[in-house]
Scaffold this motif. Structure first.
Motif, mmCIF file in Angstrom:
data_model
loop_
_atom_site.group_PDB
_atom_site.id
_atom_site.type_symbol
_atom_site.label_atom_id
_atom_site.label_comp_id
_atom_site.label_asym_id
_atom_site.label_seq_id
_atom_site.Cartn_x
_atom_site.Cartn_y
_atom_site.Cartn_z
ATOM 1 N N GLY A 1 -24.180 -53.227 -24.173
ATOM 2 C CA GLY A 1 -25.159 -52.348 -23.533
ATOM 3 C C GLY A 1 -24.858 -50.887 -23.774
ATOM 4 O O GLY A 1 -25.760 -50.081 -24.028
ATOM 5 N N LEU B 1 -36.341 -47.718 -26.462
ATOM 6 C CA LEU B 1 -36.287 -48.009 -25.039
ATOM 7 C C LEU B 1 -37.698 -48.119 -24.477
ATOM 8 O O LEU B 1 -38.609 -47.412 -24.907
ATOM 9 C CB LEU B 1 -35.506 -46.918 -24.311
ATOM 10 N N GLU C 1 -25.736 -50.094 -27.397
ATOM 11 C CA GLU C 1 -27.188 -50.001 -27.559
ATOM 12 C C GLU C 1 -27.738 -48.712 -26.947
ATOM 13 O O GLU C 1 -28.636 -48.095 -27.519
ATOM 14 C CB GLU C 1 -27.870 -51.205 -26.927
ATOM 15 N N SER C 2 -27.216 -48.315 -25.799
ATOM 16 C CA SER C 2 -27.728 -47.098 -25.169
ATOM 17 C C SER C 2 -27.380 -45.850 -25.973
ATOM 18 O O SER C 2 -28.075 -44.845 -25.899
ATOM 19 C CB SER C 2 -27.205 -46.968 -23.741
ATOM 20 N N ASP C 3 -26.319 -45.930 -26.756
ATOM 21 C CA ASP C 3 -25.912 -44.800 -27.596
ATOM 22 C C ASP C 3 -26.595 -44.809 -28.964
ATOM 23 O O ASP C 3 -26.533 -43.826 -29.693
ATOM 24 C CB ASP C 3 -24.395 -44.803 -27.803
#
Length: 71
Positions: free
Chosen positions: A21, A32, A24-26
């Motif tokens: 996670g 998104l 993926e957020s980076d």
């Protein structure tokens, strides 16, 4: 307290999920979905499912929301 093999396996899985996670957020290439979009989509899915239940429809995708049904 003794940690069992199952506990350790779950802990490892959980850590992997959190790390994935974070990666993926980076990642700038990840698209998104805004929270409002998800909420609106889920609201429509709930209405279709409710209509399918009320209408005894076999497929929620083909259900029609009755204007006569009151929640």
């Amino acid at each position: 307290m003794k940690i069992t093999h199952v506990d350790a396996k779950y802990d490892n899985w959980f850590i992997e999920q959190v790390e994935e996670g974070i990666r993926e957020s980076d990642d700038p290439d990840i698209q998104l979905i805004p929270h409002e979009t998800v909420k609106a989509d889920m609201a429509m899915q709930r209405k279709l499912l409710e209509a399918a239940i009320i209408n005894q429809a076999d497929d929620p995708k083909t259900a029609r929301i009755s204007k006569f049904h009151k929640r």
